[in-house]
Every structure is written in C-alpha cells, then in structure tokens.
Design a protein around this motif. Structure first.
Motif, PDB file in Angstrom:
ATOM      1  N   LYS A 176      31.936 -48.592  -7.055  1.00 26.78           N
ATOM      2  CA  LYS A 176      32.104 -48.141  -8.435  1.00 26.78           C
ATOM      3  C   LYS A 176      32.532 -46.677  -8.503  1.00 26.78           C
ATOM      4  N   ASP A 177      32.139 -45.914  -7.504  1.00 27.70           N
ATOM      5  CA  ASP A 177      32.431 -44.483  -7.488  1.00 27.70           C
ATOM      6  C   ASP A 177      33.155 -44.106  -6.202  1.00 27.70           C
ATOM      7  N   PRO A 178      33.839 -42.967  -6.191  1.00 24.26           N
ATOM      8  CA  PRO A 178      34.504 -42.511  -4.964  1.00 24.26           C
ATOM      9  C   PRO A 178      33.519 -42.382  -3.800  1.00 24.26           C
ATOM     10  N   VAL A 179      33.973 -42.723  -2.601  1.00 22.30           N
ATOM     11  CA  VAL A 179      33.133 -42.664  -1.406  1.00 22.30           C
ATOM     12  C   VAL A 179      33.904 -41.975  -0.285  1.00 22.30           C
ATOM     13  N   ALA A 180      33.173 -41.565   0.738  1.00 24.61           N
ATOM     14  CA  ALA A 180      33.812 -40.998   1.921  1.00 24.61           C
ATOM     15  C   ALA A 180      34.659 -42.063   2.602  1.00 24.61           C
ATOM     16  N   LEU A 181      35.776 -41.664   3.168  1.00 24.31           N
ATOM     17  CA  LEU A 181      36.714 -42.621   3.749  1.00 24.31           C
ATOM     18  C   LEU A 181      36.529 -42.818   5.244  1.00 24.31           C
ATOM     19  N   ASN A 182      35.448 -42.280   5.796  1.00 26.50           N
ATOM     20  CA  ASN A 182      35.231 -42.403   7.236  1.00 26.50           C
ATOM     21  C   ASN A 182      34.251 -43.502   7.611  1.00 26.50           C
ATOM     22  N   ASP A 183      33.867 -44.352   6.642  1.00 20.02           N
ATOM     23  CA  ASP A 183      32.920 -45.430   6.915  1.00 20.02           C
ATOM     24  C   ASP A 183      33.347 -46.672   6.143  1.00 20.02           C
ATOM     25  N   ILE A 184      34.014 -47.613   6.815  1.00 20.71           N
ATOM     26  CA  ILE A 184      34.536 -48.804   6.131  1.00 20.71           C
ATOM     27  C   ILE A 184      33.422 -49.724   5.633  1.00 20.71           C
ATOM     28  N   ASN A 185      32.205 -49.537   6.136  1.00 22.21           N
ATOM     29  CA  ASN A 185      31.095 -50.349   5.645  1.00 22.21           C
ATOM     30  C   ASN A 185      30.765 -50.052   4.184  1.00 22.21           C
ATOM     31  N   LEU A 186      31.331 -48.976   3.654  1.00 23.27           N
ATOM     32  CA  LEU A 186      31.118 -48.653   2.247  1.00 23.27           C
ATOM     33  C   LEU A 186      31.956 -49.534   1.333  1.00 23.27           C
ATOM     34  N   TRP A 187      32.935 -50.252   1.891  1.00 23.84           N
ATOM     35  CA  TRP A 187      33.740 -51.143   1.043  1.00 23.84           C
ATOM     36  C   TRP A 187      34.039 -52.507   1.672  1.00 23.84           C
ATOM     37  N   GLY A 196      45.987 -45.490  -7.375  1.00 31.15           N
ATOM     38  CA  GLY A 196      44.739 -44.878  -7.814  1.00 31.15           C
ATOM     39  C   GLY A 196      44.000 -44.236  -6.661  1.00 31.15           C
ATOM     40  N   VAL A 197      42.669 -44.159  -6.790  1.00 28.24           N
ATOM     41  CA  VAL A 197      41.814 -43.531  -5.788  1.00 28.24           C
ATOM     42  C   VAL A 197      41.180 -44.624  -4.929  1.00 28.24           C
ATOM     43  N   PHE A 198      41.636 -44.744  -3.679  1.00 28.11           N
ATOM     44  CA  PHE A 198      41.057 -45.758  -2.797  1.00 28.11           C
ATOM     45  C   PHE A 198      39.686 -45.294  -2.304  1.00 28.11           C
ATOM     46  N   PRO A 199      38.668 -46.208  -2.227  1.00 26.62           N
ATOM     47  CA  PRO A 199      38.711 -47.621  -2.588  1.00 26.62           C
ATOM     48  C   PRO A 199      38.087 -47.944  -3.945  1.00 26.62           C
ATOM     49  N   SER A 200      37.867 -46.920  -4.769  1.00 28.48           N
ATOM     50  CA  SER A 200      37.089 -47.137  -5.994  1.00 28.48           C
ATOM     51  C   SER A 200      37.910 -47.443  -7.237  1.00 28.48           C
ATOM     52  N   ILE A 201      39.141 -46.971  -7.283  1.00 28.96           N
ATOM     53  CA  ILE A 201      39.939 -47.147  -8.498  1.00 28.96           C
ATOM     54  C   ILE A 201      41.325 -47.667  -8.137  1.00 28.96           C
ATOM     55  N   ASP A 202      41.634 -48.862  -8.594  1.00 34.62           N
ATOM     56  CA  ASP A 202      42.978 -49.405  -8.462  1.00 34.62           C
ATOM     57  C   ASP A 202      43.529 -49.604  -9.868  1.00 34.62           C
ATOM     58  N   THR A 203      44.507 -48.820 -10.236  1.00 33.71           N
ATOM     59  CA  THR A 203      45.069 -48.911 -11.582  1.00 33.71           C
ATOM     60  C   THR A 203      45.988 -50.112 -11.760  1.00 33.71           C
ATOM     61  N   TRP A 212      47.526 -55.263  -0.108  1.00 32.89           N
ATOM     62  CA  TRP A 212      47.237 -54.723  -1.438  1.00 32.89           C
ATOM     63  C   TRP A 212      46.176 -53.629  -1.387  1.00 32.89           C
ATOM     64  N   LEU A 213      45.526 -53.444  -0.252  1.00 36.00           N
ATOM     65  CA  LEU A 213      44.533 -52.382  -0.085  1.00 36.00           C
ATOM     66  C   LEU A 213      45.126 -51.107   0.509  1.00 36.00           C
ATOM     67  N   CYS A 214      46.421 -51.081   0.753  1.00 33.67           N
ATOM     68  CA  CYS A 214      47.045 -49.897   1.337  1.00 33.67           C
ATOM     69  C   CYS A 214      47.489 -48.936   0.239  1.00 33.67           C
ATOM     70  N   ALA A 215      47.075 -47.682   0.377  1.00 30.81           N
ATOM     71  CA  ALA A 215      47.440 -46.626  -0.561  1.00 30.81           C
ATOM     72  C   ALA A 215      48.156 -45.510   0.192  1.00 30.81           C
ATOM     73  N   PRO A 216      49.017 -44.745  -0.464  1.00 25.41           N
ATOM     74  CA  PRO A 216      49.698 -43.648   0.221  1.00 25.41           C
ATOM     75  C   PRO A 216      48.736 -42.636   0.836  1.00 25.41           C
ATOM     76  N   SER A 217      47.573 -42.468   0.223  1.00 20.02           N
ATOM     77  CA  SER A 217      46.628 -41.456   0.683  1.00 20.02           C
ATOM     78  C   SER A 217      45.648 -41.964   1.737  1.00 20.02           C
ATOM     79  N   TYR A 218      45.672 -43.266   2.017  1.00 16.67           N
ATOM     80  CA  TYR A 218      44.691 -43.778   2.974  1.00 16.67           C
ATOM     81  C   TYR A 218      45.320 -44.659   4.048  1.00 16.67           C
TER      82      TYR A 218
END
Length: 337
Positions: free
Chosen positions: A123-134, A218-225, A300-306
């Motif tokens: 629901k909220d932005p998370v650190a991107l160094n732990d895939i277990n968060l998503w 948007g902001v991966f992985p919390s916001i996909d517009t 569909w989970l690939c973003a320019p920033s991640y």
C-alpha cells in the motif's frame, strides 16, 4: 535488481501426469479463434548483434550470432490455448502438486502445499532491496487461479497463461509440435530486424507518442497508474507488433527460453547457440535451487526506475520448478512454416 527466486522454497518439484482435468468449453472455443488469428511468423534467420554493453552486466558482451530459419509464435501462449492442452492430455502443472515432506524435511508445512509466487502490491512505498516485501508464496495459486484460490481466469482467456514452470512450458510445446526458443532465437525475433536498437520498436521510447508495451507506470511496487491501459497482464496483441509481426516481445509477461542461466554471454561469435551447459549453470546457482533458466522480455512489473528490462537484450534467471503471475512463454518450430 529483481531476482525470481525464494530460497525458503528452493525446490525441484517433480511428478507425473494425473487424471484428465476438463477445462471450461469457452476456453477451448477461444483457442481455435486465437490459433487462426495469431499463428506463427516465419523468420529466415541471419546474423545479428546479440547482447548489450550499455545496460546490465549480464547482457554483455555483444557478439555476432548467426541463426538458421525458424518460425515463432506471434503471441504468448494464452490461457485458452493452455486449457486446450490440459483438456487433451490431462496434464497437471508443477504448481498444482504438493511436495513430499520426506524429500524436503526442512520446509514448514505451509510451503509443502501446492502453490506458487504471487505479486502482492504494497500500500505504501517500500525499500527496493527486499523482494519479499512484494512477493508471496500463495498455496493454491496456479494457472487457473493465478493470484490464489479465490482468483480466476474467467474473462481472461486471451491473456497469457502464467503460474507455469519451464517444465510445464516444455510439455505444452511438445504437445503443440514445437519447442521453447533458444535465447538467441528469442532475441533475434524480438529485435524485429532492428539490429542493435535498444527496444523492439527502435532506439527511443516516448510514451507521449503512444504506449508500445504493457509495463509499470508510477512508483514501483506500490503505485501503478496503469496509464498504458493495464494493471496486470493484458490480452495478447494489445500493442503494435514489431517489424517481424510479433506481439508483446516487450513487457506483459516474461517468457521462458531453453537456455540455462549464467550471468553473461560468451565472448566469441556463434552459430545457432543453445546456451551454456547445465553443469556450468549450476556454478552460478544456490545449491538448494539448482541450475536456473533464462527468461526474456520483461513484464508488466518492469518500471524504468527499477526493472528496466523490457528490451530485447535484457535477461533474468528463473527457477525451474517455481512459477509466478508474471512469467509465461511462446513456442517456436524449426524451419519457416
């Protein structure tokens, strides 16, 4: 950097075919229509520059690769097409099979249950160094229920099948009279004749000129517009084809290829390469996981920033016995059909 692996369930899951499973007739009807409209594209082969020295290190080095003629499916295999295979053969996928506790005494009971990996959007932005968060292991997740037991593929007959292992993909390919593409074949096809270009449509990507692939905005992985029109997978062929008439060679779902994974390419030019040996691949894998295979194309989970991997040269490793809801496949046949 995303890695499709979960060490707590690093498994090699085996089993034989089980009793016939009857798929919904609406899926089978859709299969015929899809097969007639999509089909295969015949490619004459040739020499191209494979790999990239501009992005992630596992894409390097660039070298010249020559391929013989082959034909490749214009779209990813759909739920409808996979349902036809299951109805005809009674095939039971990897994700539908429980594990034997005697084979995996260290695993907790919930990880012995049939299931697969599912993206769980925070629901909220998370650190991107732990895939277990998503990512979550969800018992009951499988190709008919890609997000878990309460989900369904009803109405998604023309979406790519997911929650399949590479063994499932190979079984389908054999039934359909084909095989999985090699990484070289897949990349050659994805480039669509644009040798050396960054994307399957050209060197640049300006979404203001129109969306060209199903990816994350948007902001991966919390916001996909979902500005490209889709959150999650899209019906195959939703975006323009590349120069070879192939759809979704970028984004939508990652695609299995037959090559074993190592983090890089050979330095020499090659003809019809089949990838490294399993023995070599095991040197670059956790011993509990075993050798892994290459997946291509991004999702569909690939973003320019991640995960900037919706490009022909991009590549990732995937476990042999663990699927997810963003990996699928397409098949090839030898020669120009």
């Amino acid at each position: 950097m995303f890695r499709i692996e979960t060490h707590a369930i690093s498994l090699v899951r085996r089993g034989l075919m089980a009793a016939l499973i009857v798929a919904a007739s609406v899926l089978i009807g859709a299969t015929v229509a899809l097969a007639e409209s999509h089909g295969f594209a015949g490619l004459e082969g040739g020499t191209f520059a494979m790999g990239s020295g501009k992005h992630y290190r596992e894409e390097a080095p660039v070298r010249q690769v020559t391929l013989q003629p082959f034909s490749i499916q214009k779209t990813e295999v759909t739920n409808a097409e996979f349902a036809a295979f299951v109805e005809d053969t009674g095939y039971v996928t990897t994700a539908e099979k429980d594990l034997d506790q005697s084979d995996y005494p260290g695993l907790p009971p919930d990880l012995l249950k049939a299931g697969s990996m599912v993206f769980a959007q925070p629901k909220d932005p998370v650190a991107l160094n732990d895939i277990n968060l998503w990512w979550r292991y969800v018992p009951g997740a499988q190709w008919r229920h890609p997000r878990g037991p309460e989900s369904s593929i009803e109405g998604l007959e023309d979406h790519p099948v997911v929650q399949v292992s590479i063994e499932d993909a190979k079984a389908y390919a054999a039934w359909a009279g084909g095989r999985l593409p090699t990484e070289a074949e897949w990349e050659y096809a994805a480039r669509g004749g644009l040798d050396g270009a960054q994307f399957s449509w050209g060197e640049d990507y300006d979404p203001s000129e129109g969306w060209k692939a199903n990816t994350w905005q948007g902001v991966f992985p919390s916001i996909d517009t979902a500005e490209d029109g889709h959150h999650g997978s899209a019906p195959v062929g939703s975006y323009a084809s590349n120069g070879y008439g192939l759809y979704d060679m970028a984004g939508n779902v990652w695609e299995y290829v037959s090559d074993w994974w190592i983090p890089g390419h050979p330095t020499k030019d090659q003809t019809n390469p089949g990838g490294p040996s399993k023995t070599l691949a095991e040197q670059f894998a956790n011993s509990a996981v075993g050798a892994r295979h290459v997946v291509k194309g991004g999702s569909w989970l690939c973003a320019p920033s991640y995960c900037f991997r919706y490009r022909p040269s991009a590549r990732q490793p995937a476990e042999r016995s663990l699927g997810s809801n963003h990996i699928g496949f397409r098949i090839v046949r030898d020669g120009v059909n």
